[in-house]
Design a protein around this motif. Structure first.
Motif, PDB file in Angstrom:
ATOM      1  N   ARG A 201       0.888  -1.167  -0.065  1.00 25.03           N
ATOM      2  CA  ARG A 201      -0.010   0.020  -0.113  1.00 25.03           C
ATOM      3  C   ARG A 201       0.719   1.382  -0.043  1.00 25.03           C
ATOM      4  O   ARG A 201       0.376   2.464  -0.607  1.00 25.03           O
ATOM      5  CB  ARG A 201      -0.825  -0.060   1.376  1.00 25.03           C
ATOM      6  CG  ARG A 201      -1.930  -1.112   1.075  1.00 25.03           C
ATOM      7  CD  ARG A 201      -2.983  -1.050   2.270  1.00 25.03           C
ATOM      8  NE  ARG A 201      -4.153  -1.758   2.254  1.00 25.03           N
ATOM      9  CZ  ARG A 201      -4.816  -2.070   3.113  1.00 25.03           C
ATOM     10  NH1 ARG A 201      -4.876  -1.572   4.336  1.00 25.03           N
ATOM     11  NH2 ARG A 201      -6.049  -2.991   2.908  1.00 25.03           N
ATOM     12  N   THR A 202       1.943   1.323   0.481  1.00 24.36           N
ATOM     13  CA  THR A 202       2.939   2.330   0.818  1.00 24.36           C
ATOM     14  C   THR A 202       4.311   1.950   0.807  1.00 24.36           C
ATOM     15  O   THR A 202       4.675   0.639   0.771  1.00 24.36           O
ATOM     16  CB  THR A 202       2.574   3.278   2.203  1.00 24.36           C
ATOM     17  OG1 THR A 202       2.954   2.326   3.035  1.00 24.36           O
ATOM     18  CG2 THR A 202       1.157   3.344   2.253  1.00 24.36           C
ATOM     19  N   ASP A 227       0.550   2.863  -5.841  1.00 24.83           N
ATOM     20  CA  ASP A 227       0.438   3.779  -6.554  1.00 24.83           C
ATOM     21  C   ASP A 227       1.628   4.247  -7.715  1.00 24.83           C
ATOM     22  O   ASP A 227       1.551   4.769  -8.531  1.00 24.83           O
ATOM     23  CB  ASP A 227       0.513   5.021  -5.609  1.00 24.83           C
ATOM     24  CG  ASP A 227      -0.798   5.188  -4.812  1.00 24.83           C
ATOM     25  OD1 ASP A 227      -1.808   4.605  -5.248  1.00 24.83           O
ATOM     26  OD2 ASP A 227      -0.579   5.817  -3.703  1.00 24.83           O
ATOM     27  N   GLU A 228       2.577   3.690  -7.245  1.00 22.76           N
ATOM     28  CA  GLU A 228       3.884   3.506  -8.232  1.00 22.76           C
ATOM     29  C   GLU A 228       3.553   2.746  -9.494  1.00 22.76           C
ATOM     30  O   GLU A 228       4.118   3.100 -10.465  1.00 22.76           O
ATOM     31  CB  GLU A 228       5.291   3.423  -7.553  1.00 22.76           C
ATOM     32  CG  GLU A 228       5.664   4.284  -6.272  1.00 22.76           C
ATOM     33  CD  GLU A 228       6.827   3.612  -5.559  1.00 22.76           C
ATOM     34  OE1 GLU A 228       7.201   2.648  -5.829  1.00 22.76           O
ATOM     35  OE2 GLU A 228       6.910   4.427  -4.574  1.00 22.76           O
ATOM     36  N   ALA A 230       0.739   2.113 -10.652  1.00 22.96           N
ATOM     37  CA  ALA A 230      -0.258   3.012 -11.492  1.00 22.96           C
ATOM     38  C   ALA A 230       0.241   4.188 -12.031  1.00 22.96           C
ATOM     39  O   ALA A 230       0.098   4.590 -13.374  1.00 22.96           O
ATOM     40  CB  ALA A 230      -1.345   3.730 -10.667  1.00 22.96           C
ATOM     41  N   ALA A 231       1.383   4.844 -11.595  1.00 26.39           N
ATOM     42  CA  ALA A 231       2.015   5.667 -11.804  1.00 26.39           C
ATOM     43  C   ALA A 231       2.849   5.279 -13.353  1.00 26.39           C
ATOM     44  O   ALA A 231       3.244   6.173 -14.198  1.00 26.39           O
ATOM     45  CB  ALA A 231       2.864   6.630 -11.059  1.00 26.39           C
TER      46      ALA A 231
END
Length: 292
Positions: A201-202, A227-228, A230-231
């Motif tokens: 998650r992080t 998130d990385e 997705a980026a």
């Protein structure tokens, strides 16, 4: 008895060199060990499963048939993101035994379906398991084929695929930005990507996961941050990138199934995935995106 790959250790050397692009641990788990044969992955699939569509009361005892259904339903969840799939070319990155490719062909009408895997043993198993769907030697191209290749170097021409999917494989990818660029390259304009697996998650969670889960400590899995990931898809030129957490349909029922099976309930470390989920370290995700 260990029903998933035992943690690597000093007495666990590789037998010969790893195939190109594969860390030694990944090469052994999917080669000599053949993860698809262990009881925790009933039916030859290799995923934690998506359990929300099982029939009957939610609290009933789960069976081996339910386990196989959950693994198939994870593919159905992913493939169901493709609009009007019939007759469209599909690529499965990290296809394993190719059972998901056959499901895509049989239930969704995707055709042809190409299965890609970086391990030569998995490609051999996929061809054997799906021999009836493969073209005859010297014949015209078939509805299904399997290719040896890495996610970051897909051996297909530019703009050759309508639908690209990957089910519980990206946790092994050492070069996720490279995979994202290749996905964007091989997809036709308007093509779609659907990817599902478990991610941290992080960044703090990614640092903590190897202490809890041996596959992160021994090099089998990489603690990518969602998130990385997705980026990376966005940076590669894909658009409409969407991230959907689906862990509520994965972790608790998977752990309940493990607890109810006498030959599986004592496998303590695989059941730590529920702990990792409940403490906020990781989750299971469905990511979708569009090309061009």
């Amino acid at each position: 008895m260990t029903q998933q790959p035992p943690p690597a250790g000093p007495a666990d050397p590789p037998d010969g060199p790893a195939p190109p692009d594969l860390p030694e641990r990944v090469a052994r788990v999917y080669g000599e060990f053949d993860l698809s044969t262990v009881p925790a992955f009933a039916g030859g699939f290799i995923n934690f499963g998506y359990w929300t569509g099982l029939p009957g009361p939610a609290d009933r005892e789960l069976t081996t048939a339910d386990r196989v259904r959950s693994e198939e339903d994870l593919y159905r969840l992913v493939l169901g993101t493709f609009d009007r799939p019939r007759g469209r070319t599909a690529l499965d990155v990290g296809c394993g035994r190719g059972l998901g490719c056959a499901l895509a062909l049989r239930e969704f009408g995707l055709e042809p379906v190409i299965g890609l895997d970086a391990h030569p043993d998995q490609i051999a198993r996929a061809r054997d398991a799906n021999a009836d769907l493969l073209p005859a030697a010297g014949g015209s191209p078939g509805r299904l084929e399997f290719l040896l290749g890495a996610a970051q170097r897909i051996p297909l021409p530019d703009g050759s695929v309508d639908c690209l999917f990957s089910v519980e494989a990206a946790q092994h990818f050492r070069d996720l930005p490279g995979f994202a660029r290749e996905a964007a390259r091989v997809l036709r304009p308007g093509g779609r990507l659907a990817l599902t697996t478990f991610f941290a998650r992080t960044r703090a969670a990614a640092r903590a996961l190897p202490e809890l889960l041996p596959p992160y400590a021994d090099g089998l899995d990489v603690p990518h941050v969602v998130d990385e990931v997705a980026a990376s898809l966005t940076a590669a030129g894909l658009r409409e990138v969407r991230v959907r957490p689906i862990g509520d349909g994965v972790w608790e029922p998977y752990d309940r199934y493990m607890a109810q099976q006498p030959e599986l309930r004592d496998d303590e470390w695989p059941r730590r995935y529920l702990t990792a989920y409940e403490t906020g370290l990781l989750d299971y995700y469905l990511l979708t995106a569009a090309a061009g």
